[in-house]
Design an enzyme around this catalytic site. Sequence first.
Site, short mmCIF file in Angstrom:
data_model
loop_
_atom_site.label_atom_id
_atom_site.label_comp_id
_atom_site.label_asym_id
_atom_site.label_seq_id
_atom_site.Cartn_x
_atom_site.Cartn_y
_atom_site.Cartn_z
CB CYS A 174 96.87 63.19 -66.42
SG CYS A 174 95.60 64.23 -65.66
CG HIS B 12 94.11 64.30 -69.75
ND1 HIS B 12 94.70 63.39 -68.89
CD2 HIS B 12 94.82 64.19 -70.92
CE1 HIS B 12 95.68 62.75 -69.50
NE2 HIS B 12 95.78 63.23 -70.73
CG ASN C 22 97.92 62.29 -73.67
OD1 ASN C 22 97.90 62.45 -72.46
ND2 ASN C 22 96.82 62.02 -74.37
#
Length: 497
Positions: A79, A416, A438
């Site tokens: 991520c 994250h 995202n």
Amino acid sequence: MTENDNDAKAIDAEDVRQYSENYNTGDAARANHVAANAAVKNGVIKAATSYEGTRELTHDFSIELKQGTITDQQRSGRCWMFASLNTLRYELMHRWKLEDFEFSETYLFFWDKFEKSNTYLENVLNTLDEPTDSRTFEAINAYPADDGGWWQMFVNLVNKYGLVPKSAYPESQNSKDSDAFTQYLTTKLHQFTIQLREHHRNGKSIDELRTFKKRYMEDIYRICAIALGEPPAKFDWRARVKDGDDDKSSDDKDTKAAKKNATSNASTKKSEAKAEKSEGEPGIDERKQIVEHDITPLEFYHKYVPVDVNDFVTLCNNPMKNRPFYTHFQLKYSTNVAETGNLDFTNVPIKVLRKAAVDQVKAGHPIWFACDCMQYCLRDGGYFSKNAVRVDELFGTDFSIDKANGLEYSDYPSNHAMTITGVNLDENGEPNRWKIENSWGKSTGTDGYYVADGEWFDQFVTEVIIRKEFLDDKTLKATQADPVVLDPWEALTARCD
């Protein structure tokens, strides 16, 4: 004294009977049964979803940045890398007037695994006399080449290896689902560590040990190359430039540069192409093209990415008493590239972090940030909000912990990284919701985008990456001060994966 000779009091049958009686009688009984029906059938998050909370948190923003197609890290812990590349691809797309673009995440994934392996072995060489159960060695040895990382690890890789478009080095099965690759790479590194420490006990010099390490790294390279394919040293690239001049983020100088670097692939005049269309033949796409042959990854980065990755700083908001604000911290054993410095963070009040983030988005630049994405998250609808996930109402009890205690007791670890691409400002100019890009694909959130309310941002966002030009004088001065060095288990935020 045996292990049971203490003052601990076990739950007994009478306790359980009383708890059950309280659960099933009185005014709370009906609410408990309704909540149980919903939770058992649908799970906690769906049962706790508030339609009122989601209605109030609209996906509308006063400031939005036009980004490319949503990306997907799939079953990997990349991520932080996706979020980093998403910030840069926005800048590249708008500078060169491209409809869409994506960097190769696998390219940096290869070099991150390779460099982390080398750094791990170097850390092993620097701690040869540490007991294996010491806190320092356990921190070094725990995750020698995991997927997780920070923005500054990304900077280290870009500075050394550059960047490539996804077309030059596409995804592999082991980048999309990295568990097995990482597992056996880790086992090999642990095997090498055992050998190095044995050689040390047998009297080998540090120079001899580094000779062993250099040989070991050949095995590591082979493992990475077999799992991911060798990364390109040079590549070709071709991209079509958008028609028109509606991109306000590109100035005249940028536009001229784009045109200078573009060549036309049209083999006919417009009138001839139009004639082909009228006859039912496919028309020729006459948009200008950017064409590169045999360009290196470093050349590509320096030529086409209009920002310097070194012009950003890491701001954290950690309100624990032993982490004073306006202090510059550095974390031992934290880099992924051995010749670079350890990672550093500057801790600031939330209002300072928030203002810097708003100013950067208002100026037309996305933001890398780290958070605890598990808190009050609706993946399907794309919401981060306590008002949307009412677990307090579902369970009939309060779950509030302030940010300082949440971090100190490891309830709010950053896990994250994502990209801020918009913000909504209220009548006082304060942010009440944030647009978040995202990297979980288009099937989650609203076409891959999430919205976080202002309260959630303040409580669960721990780190943002800000261009130096958006720092106030006090914060900028703090980022330049000599750092306070922390042990590896004292990080202000955790690696994101």
